[in-house]
Design an enzyme around this catalytic site. Structure first.
Site, PDB file in Angstrom:
ATOM      1  CE  LYS A  37      -3.349  -1.970   3.259  1.00  0.00           C
ATOM      2  NZ  LYS A  37      -3.828  -1.799   4.647  1.00  0.00           N
ATOM      3  N   GLY A  38       2.116   1.101   0.428  1.00  0.00           N
ATOM      4  CA  GLY A  38       2.976   2.254   0.715  1.00  0.00           C
ATOM      5  C   GLY A  38       3.195   3.206  -0.445  1.00  0.00           C
ATOM      6  CD  GLU A  93       8.446  -1.211  -2.668  1.00  0.00           C
ATOM      7  OE1 GLU A  93       7.325  -0.739  -2.468  1.00  0.00           O
ATOM      8  OE2 GLU A  93       8.787  -2.345  -2.289  1.00  0.00           O
ATOM      9  CG  ASP A  94       6.870   1.981   0.140  1.00  0.00           C
ATOM     10  OD1 ASP A  94       7.613   1.049  -0.277  1.00  0.00           O
ATOM     11  OD2 ASP A  94       6.162   1.855   1.149  1.00  0.00           O
ATOM     12  CG  ASP A  97      15.348  -1.183   5.108  1.00  0.00           C
ATOM     13  OD1 ASP A  97      16.573  -1.033   5.173  1.00  0.00           O
ATOM     14  OD2 ASP A  97      14.636  -1.281   6.117  1.00  0.00           O
ATOM     15  CE  LYS A 125      15.069   3.134   5.821  1.00  0.00           C
ATOM     16  NZ  LYS A 125      14.471   2.345   6.910  1.00  0.00           N
ATOM     17  CG  PHE A 146      10.626   3.109  10.779  1.00  0.00           C
ATOM     18  CD1 PHE A 146      10.692   1.893  10.104  1.00  0.00           C
ATOM     19  CD2 PHE A 146       9.372   3.675  11.013  1.00  0.00           C
ATOM     20  CE1 PHE A 146       9.531   1.258   9.670  1.00  0.00           C
ATOM     21  CE2 PHE A 146       8.214   3.036  10.583  1.00  0.00           C
ATOM     22  CZ  PHE A 146       8.293   1.823   9.918  1.00  0.00           C
ATOM     23  CB  VAL A 147      10.982   7.627   6.740  1.00  0.00           C
ATOM     24  CG1 VAL A 147      12.321   8.299   6.985  1.00  0.00           C
ATOM     25  CG2 VAL A 147      11.120   6.562   5.655  1.00  0.00           C
ATOM     26  CG  ASP A 153       2.604   1.328   7.381  1.00  0.00           C
ATOM     27  OD1 ASP A 153       3.579   1.105   6.636  1.00  0.00           O
ATOM     28  OD2 ASP A 153       2.081   0.452   8.083  1.00  0.00           O
ATOM     29  NE  ARG A 159      -0.734   2.461   4.914  1.00  0.00           N
ATOM     30  CZ  ARG A 159       0.274   1.651   4.638  1.00  0.00           C
ATOM     31  NH1 ARG A 159       1.286   2.086   3.929  1.00  0.00           N
ATOM     32  NH2 ARG A 159       0.277   0.408   5.073  1.00  0.00           N
TER      33      ARG A 159
HETATM   34  P1  5GP Z   1      13.136  -4.356   2.290  1.00  0.00           P
HETATM   35  O1  5GP Z   1      12.581  -5.694   1.878  1.00  0.00           O
HETATM   36  O2  5GP Z   1      13.767  -3.576   1.155  1.00  0.00           O
HETATM   37  O3  5GP Z   1      14.050  -4.461   3.476  1.00  0.00           O
HETATM   38  O4  5GP Z   1      11.925  -3.519   2.861  1.00  0.00           O
HETATM   39  C1  5GP Z   1      10.944  -3.062   2.047  1.00  0.00           C
HETATM   40  C2  5GP Z   1       9.654  -2.777   2.775  1.00  0.00           C
HETATM   41  O5  5GP Z   1       9.846  -2.571   4.203  1.00  0.00           O
HETATM   42  C3  5GP Z   1       9.091  -1.485   2.240  1.00  0.00           C
HETATM   43  O6  5GP Z   1       8.269  -1.719   1.118  1.00  0.00           O
HETATM   44  C4  5GP Z   1       8.334  -0.973   3.449  1.00  0.00           C
HETATM   45  O7  5GP Z   1       7.049  -1.542   3.478  1.00  0.00           O
HETATM   46  C5  5GP Z   1       9.125  -1.455   4.649  1.00  0.00           C
HETATM   47  N1  5GP Z   1      10.081  -0.437   5.130  1.00  0.00           N
HETATM   48  C6  5GP Z   1      11.431  -0.473   5.074  1.00  0.00           C
HETATM   49  N2  5GP Z   1      11.968   0.642   5.624  1.00  0.00           N
HETATM   50  C7  5GP Z   1      10.927   1.404   6.029  1.00  0.00           C
HETATM   51  C8  5GP Z   1      10.828   2.693   6.673  1.00  0.00           C
HETATM   52  O8  5GP Z   1      11.802   3.391   6.990  1.00  0.00           O
HETATM   53  N3  5GP Z   1       9.559   3.147   6.917  1.00  0.00           N
HETATM   54  C9  5GP Z   1       8.449   2.438   6.601  1.00  0.00           C
HETATM   55  N4  5GP Z   1       7.275   2.994   6.900  1.00  0.00           N
HETATM   56  N5  5GP Z   1       8.502   1.225   5.989  1.00  0.00           N
HETATM   57  C10 5GP Z   1       9.723   0.722   5.713  1.00  0.00           C
END
Ligand code: 5GP
Length: 169
Positions: A37-38, A93-94, A97, A125, A146-147, A153, A159
């Site tokens: 949803k992000g 994608e939002d 990470d 990141k 963490f944003v 969210d 959101r």
């Molecule tokens: P990854 O698999 O790249 O580690 O993480 C991706 C997902 O983790 C993102 O689509 C998001 O939903 C969540 N996520 C990672 N970092 C953050 C953050 O700083 N804030 C928020 N709200 N969600 C995050």
């Protein structure tokens, strides 16, 4: 909460990315595949910054189950993806990470052989992703914090915030 990126800066950057994407696809048809949803708030602004008349949009929900090997759920995802075979895809994608979520999804997406896959992410990141997932169109590189806000969210809250904030508890 601490403000990290204000709405005006986000708006300006989204316009720039939209122009880059328009320039990349020119008059070729492509699908903007929005990850729920992000990415919804970002995508709503982004698609209006893309000038192409040959773009369509679609949505997909990637939940944490993507990280497991739950066969049934993967098959369900594959069924949904089949319609993108041979299509030029822009995945929206939002935030990237560790890159785990997107790597898994891209592996599945590649199996149905789209004509091309490009990645657009509002945030990355970089110090965590370390190039695992290559982002073609990036909004901002941020530190390992963490944003929330602008679609992102914390347990489904925040959101609706118009700026991107660092959540400090
Ligand atoms: P990854 O698999 O790249 O580690 O993480 C991706 C997902 O983790 C993102 O689509 C998001 O939903 C969540 N996520 C990672 N970092 C953050 C953050 O700083 N804030 C928020 N709200 N969600 C995050």
């Amino acid at each position: 909460m601490r403000k990290l990126i204000c709405r005006d800066t986000i708006h300006k950057r989204v316009q720039e990315i939209g122009a880059q994407i328009s320039d990349h696809y020119q008059n070729r048809p492509f699908t903007c595949l929005i990850i729920l949803k992000g990415s919804t708030v970002f995508a709503a602004d982004l698609i209006r910054a893309i000038t192409s008349e040959f773009m369509d949009i679609d949505f997909i929900r990637l939940s944490s189950y993507c990280g497991t090997h739950s066969t049934g759920k993967v098959e369900m995802l594959m069924g949904e993806l089949e319609k993108f075979r041979g299509r030029e895809l822009l995945v929206v994608e939002d935030i990237v990470d560790t890159g785990t979520t997107l790597s898994f999804f891209l592996e599945k997406l590649n199996e149905i052989k789209p004509a091309s896959i490009k990645i657009c992410s509002l945030l990355e990141k970089k110090e965590i992703n370390k190039g695992r997932v290559k982002i073609d169109f990036l909004g901002f590189d941020i530190k390992n914090e963490f944003v929330i806000g602008y679609g992102l969210d914390m347990n489904e809250r925040f959101r609706n915030l118009p700026d991107i904030m660092v959540y400090e508890g």
